[in-house]
Design a protein around this motif. Structure first.
Motif, PDB file in Angstrom:
ATOM      1  N   ALA A  62       0.819  -1.214   0.000  1.00 20.13           N
ATOM      2  CA  ALA A  62       0.000   0.000   0.000  1.00 20.13           C
ATOM      3  C   ALA A  62       0.850   1.260   0.000  1.00 20.13           C
ATOM      4  CB  ALA A  62      -0.927  -0.007   1.220  1.00 20.13           C
ATOM      5  N   SER A 112     -15.674  13.132   2.623  1.00 23.32           N
ATOM      6  CA  SER A 112     -14.295  12.820   2.972  1.00 23.32           C
ATOM      7  C   SER A 112     -13.474  14.093   3.011  1.00 23.32           C
ATOM      8  CB  SER A 112     -13.692  11.840   1.953  1.00 23.32           C
ATOM      9  OG  SER A 112     -13.677  12.426   0.671  1.00 23.32           O
ATOM     10  N   ASP A 148     -10.202  16.190   1.880  1.00 24.48           N
ATOM     11  CA  ASP A 148      -9.210  16.306   0.823  1.00 24.48           C
ATOM     12  C   ASP A 148      -8.070  17.169   1.354  1.00 24.48           C
ATOM     13  OD1 ASP A 148      -7.934  16.071  -1.546  1.00 24.48           O
ATOM     14  OD2 ASP A 148      -9.148  17.575  -2.612  1.00 24.48           O
ATOM     15  N   ALA A 175     -15.838   9.534  -6.384  1.00 24.88           N
ATOM     16  CA  ALA A 175     -14.500   9.048  -6.045  1.00 24.88           C
ATOM     17  C   ALA A 175     -14.571   7.716  -5.306  1.00 24.88           C
ATOM     18  CB  ALA A 175     -13.759  10.087  -5.205  1.00 24.88           C
ATOM     19  N   ARG A 176     -15.658   7.482  -4.574  1.00 21.01           N
ATOM     20  CA  ARG A 176     -15.806   6.236  -3.822  1.00 21.01           C
ATOM     21  C   ARG A 176     -17.093   5.552  -4.253  1.00 21.01           C
ATOM     22  NH1 ARG A 176     -15.485   7.838   2.302  1.00 21.01           N
ATOM     23  NH2 ARG A 176     -17.132   9.235   1.586  1.00 21.01           N
ATOM     24  N   ARG A 207     -13.473  -5.278  -6.713  1.00 20.65           N
ATOM     25  CA  ARG A 207     -12.516  -4.566  -5.849  1.00 20.65           C
ATOM     26  C   ARG A 207     -11.278  -4.150  -6.614  1.00 20.65           C
ATOM     27  NH1 ARG A 207     -11.641  -8.224  -0.766  1.00 20.65           N
ATOM     28  NH2 ARG A 207     -11.989  -9.874  -2.275  1.00 20.65           N
ATOM     29  N   GLY A 265     -11.523  -0.832  -7.993  1.00 20.24           N
ATOM     30  CA  GLY A 265     -11.657   0.261  -7.035  1.00 20.24           C
ATOM     31  C   GLY A 265     -13.052   0.409  -6.471  1.00 20.24           C
ATOM     32  N   LEU A 292     -14.277   0.384   1.771  1.00 20.65           N
ATOM     33  CA  LEU A 292     -13.680   1.547   1.112  1.00 20.65           C
ATOM     34  C   LEU A 292     -12.166   1.527   1.237  1.00 20.65           C
ATOM     35  CD1 LEU A 292     -16.263   4.254   2.252  1.00 20.65           C
ATOM     36  CD2 LEU A 292     -15.942   3.369  -0.070  1.00 20.65           C
ATOM     37  N   ARG A 293     -11.663   1.120   2.409  1.00 23.88           N
ATOM     38  CA  ARG A 293     -10.208   1.021   2.572  1.00 23.88           C
ATOM     39  C   ARG A 293      -9.634  -0.052   1.654  1.00 23.88           C
ATOM     40  NH1 ARG A 293     -10.014   1.036   9.200  1.00 23.88           N
ATOM     41  NH2 ARG A 293     -10.392   3.273   9.513  1.00 23.88           N
ATOM     42  N   ASP A 298      -9.451   1.266  -1.854  1.00 25.51           N
ATOM     43  CA  ASP A 298      -8.346   2.215  -1.988  1.00 25.51           C
ATOM     44  C   ASP A 298      -7.009   1.480  -2.054  1.00 25.51           C
ATOM     45  OD1 ASP A 298      -7.270   5.010  -1.873  1.00 25.51           O
ATOM     46  OD2 ASP A 298      -6.395   4.263  -0.018  1.00 25.51           O
ATOM     47  N   ARG A 321      -6.466  -0.003  -5.488  1.00 26.22           N
ATOM     48  CA  ARG A 321      -6.074   1.009  -6.470  1.00 26.22           C
ATOM     49  C   ARG A 321      -4.603   1.346  -6.326  1.00 26.22           C
ATOM     50  NH1 ARG A 321     -11.262   3.294  -5.281  1.00 26.22           N
ATOM     51  NH2 ARG A 321     -10.298   4.642  -3.726  1.00 26.22           N
ATOM     52  N   ARG A 322      -4.122   1.437  -5.073  1.00 29.39           N
ATOM     53  CA  ARG A 322      -2.717   1.794  -4.854  1.00 29.39           C
ATOM     54  C   ARG A 322      -1.789   0.675  -5.320  1.00 29.39           C
ATOM     55  NH1 ARG A 322      -2.029   4.622   0.965  1.00 29.39           N
ATOM     56  NH2 ARG A 322       0.008   5.029   0.052  1.00 29.39           N
TER      57      ARG A 322
END
Length: 567
Positions: A102, A316, A318, A468-469, A502, A505, A552-553, A556, A559-560
């Motif tokens: 991550a 969220s 930013d 975004a989510r 997943r 994303g 959500l985590r 993310d 995606r990373r």
């Protein structure tokens, strides 16, 4: 000058800035007993002072990455306290690889190749790593560079930190003048009073923090108060929540074309676990409206507990870099600022990171299983369908009321060429009496080709890239069965479909409401996706927040990892 040099950190402490940068939070480094493996209590990383510099940097990268990835979450740590040493080692292996993956874009060179992508993909959150560590999945021992985990010490440090953060504790800005350090008094005398915000940056009161305070003492206090980070929160710029842009399908013509295509049916592959390959274009999913009928409109009052749980996910923060005011220091901007000062230029003082609340950015697709097995009696009265339909209405109503974009579909199947997705509410539809009548018209029938339904839900969610989510919520009893679709084949395909979502994303949440399906059976179908089983819709509010947060985590993190591999 001599005094400043004497205060320069030596040994492991000099890597405090590296630790804080990797962890994304205040984290110090201190020497530990000689020969002991590196470990952290969440605030300080303890290293063997006699180890080599590359070994120290690698150990810092691992421990700080685990702090950033939430590996030391208090709930997980409590469950680790009395676990045997092999479980701790297995957990360390899984979380070490997951956290390093991550944080791949932030790792120093010596630690960049330490993690194994295959091991990192075994888990998507700390809770999953704990479950795998307690299971029988074969795992190797963690590398020595991963250090060690001391759950009791972690828990003690977390409890002390919680006590200090109690509501009756005195805020930093209310400190008495007599408590100020000599460095702070010198700043006051020179007219460069700095806010207490800087006191605990990358090492607290250590030399680095004092150096930053001296470097940033560039101006005097203005008549209106302290400039920069000292601006009161009430005066900071806030972005009021608004609506999400609806440009997901482009022009109205494109939206109509998509609707026509869905009516005719979309083809999806299916995973064949026995042959270890996909069957391309194997299933067809067609959308339609539920058959109208004289059904009573279902009622599902939304509890305050559910609204509060979902409200925390409504928006969220930013983080804006190089700002004139903010909540934290932008270290890169500080370095550039100092370079400009030494070169004789006049910097602008934009050395802060400002956290601003963004527009609501959560889009949710709710899939409701209406196959024949949902007609079975529920453990809390009525049928499983009644309980799951009520839960679906509660979630949809609460999310809609909070300003999130939400859609609701029922699904069932009669063979691979006849998978049906019944529209109750699309993203742009109002949640009105017509939508409630469509929900009331859903009745249990036929079978459950879950993989195809999940892939179609992923397609629906993927159209709204302006959000975004994105979350995909599946309400099902977990009984995946259809013609030629059962047992390990069906379970593997459902897990594969969730994994595909997943990787794109999209967070995945699976819930079973009121069914008698055993936990192991649910795990075989839902895999490592965030899932839970509750007896009654009223219990959804107790599990929805952690489930949504984990999903959500996880999205993310995927995606990373994808970005790290692409680079």
């Amino acid at each position: 000058m001599a005094a400043d040099l004497a205060e320069t950190p030596v040994g492991p402490a000099r890597f405090g800035l590296l630790a804080a940068g990797v962890a994304g939070a205040a984290l110090r480094v201190a020497p530990g007993p000689v020969g002991e493996r590196a470990w952290t209590d969440g605030r300080v990383i303890f290293l063997d002072a006699e180890s080599t510099v590359p070994e120290q940097i690698t150990a810092i990268a691992v421990q700080a990455s685990m702090v950033a990835a939430g590996s030391f979450d208090s709930e997980v740590v409590r469950r680790l306290v009395r676990r045997p040493f092999p479980v701790l080692q297995r957990y360390l292996l899984l979380e070490g690889h997951r956290a390093l993956a991550a944080n791949a874009d932030l790792l120093p060179v010596v630690a960049g190749s330490l993690f194994d992508p295959e091991t990192a993909e075994l888990s998507d959150c700390a809770a999953t790593s704990l479950a795998l560590a307690m299971g029988k999945h074969p795992l190797d021992d963690p590398p020595r560079e991963f250090g060690a985990i001391h759950p009791k010490r972690l828990l003690t440090a977390q409890e002390k930190l919680a006590e200090r953060a109690a509501p009756d504790a005195r805020p930093p800005d209310s400190a008495d003048p007599e408590d100020e350090s000599p460095d702070e008094q010198d700043d006051d005398e020179s007219g460069g009073k700095l806010p207490a915000l800087f006191d605990n940056v990358v090492g607290g009161q250590g030399p680095l923090a004092r150096l930053f305070r001296r470097m940033l003492s560039l101006g005097r206090e203005s008549e209106g108060g302290i400039t920069g980070g000292g601006v009161p929160k009430s005066a900071r710029a806030l972005v009021k929540p608004g609506r999400i842009n609806t440009g997901g399908t482009g022009t109205p013509i494109a939206a109509d074309a998509v609707a026509d295509l869905r009516r005719d049916g979309l083809s999806y592959p299916e995973w064949d676990v026995h042959r270890r390959r996909y069957r391309p274009g194997w299933c067809t999913v067609a959308e339609s409206d539920p058959r109208p009928g004289d059904h009573p409109i279902p009622l599902a009052p939304v509890s305050n507990a559910l609204m509060r749980a979902l409200a925390r996910l409504r928006s969220s923060l930013d983080h804006k870099h190089r700002r004139m005011q903010g909540d934290d220091i932008d270290v890169d901007a500080v370095v550039d600022e100092r370079v400009q000062l030494l070169s004789g230029a006049s910097p602008d003082g934009a050395v802060y990171i400002e956290s601003v609340r963004c527009t609501p950015d959560l889009a949710v697709v709710v899939l409701l299983d209406i196959s024949g097995s949902a007609a079975l009696p529920s453990i809390s009265g009525g049928t499983v369908h009644d309980q799951q339909r009520t839960a679906a209405l509660m979630l949809t109503s609460a999310l809609h009321a909070l300003g999130n974009r939400v859609s609701l579909y029922g699904f069932y199947s009669q063979g691979r060429s006849a998978v049906r997705a019944l529209r109750v509410k699309r993203f742009d539809d109002p949640l009105d009496a017509a939508a409630l009548r469509r929900l009331a018209a859903l009745e249990p029938a036929a079978y459950t080709r879950m993989g195809a339904a999940i892939r179609h839900g992923t397609t629906i969610a993927g159209e709204y890239r302006s959000a975004a989510r994105t979350l995909l919520v599946v309400l099902s009893d977990g009984l995946a069965y259809d013609h030629g679709y059962e047992g390990a084949y069906a379970e593997s395909d459902a897990r594969r479909a969730l994994s595909e979502a997943r990787r794109q994303g999209i967070g995945c949440v699976c819930m079973s409401v009121g069914s008698e399906t055993e936990t192991d059976a649910l795990r075989r179908v839902f895999g490592t996706a965030a899932h839970a089983a509750v007896a009654h819709p009223g219990e959804v509010s107790q599990v929805v927040a952690p489930l949504f947060r984990d999903a959500l985590r996880s999205a993310d993190l995927r995606r990373r990892i994808s970005r790290a591999r692409a680079s």
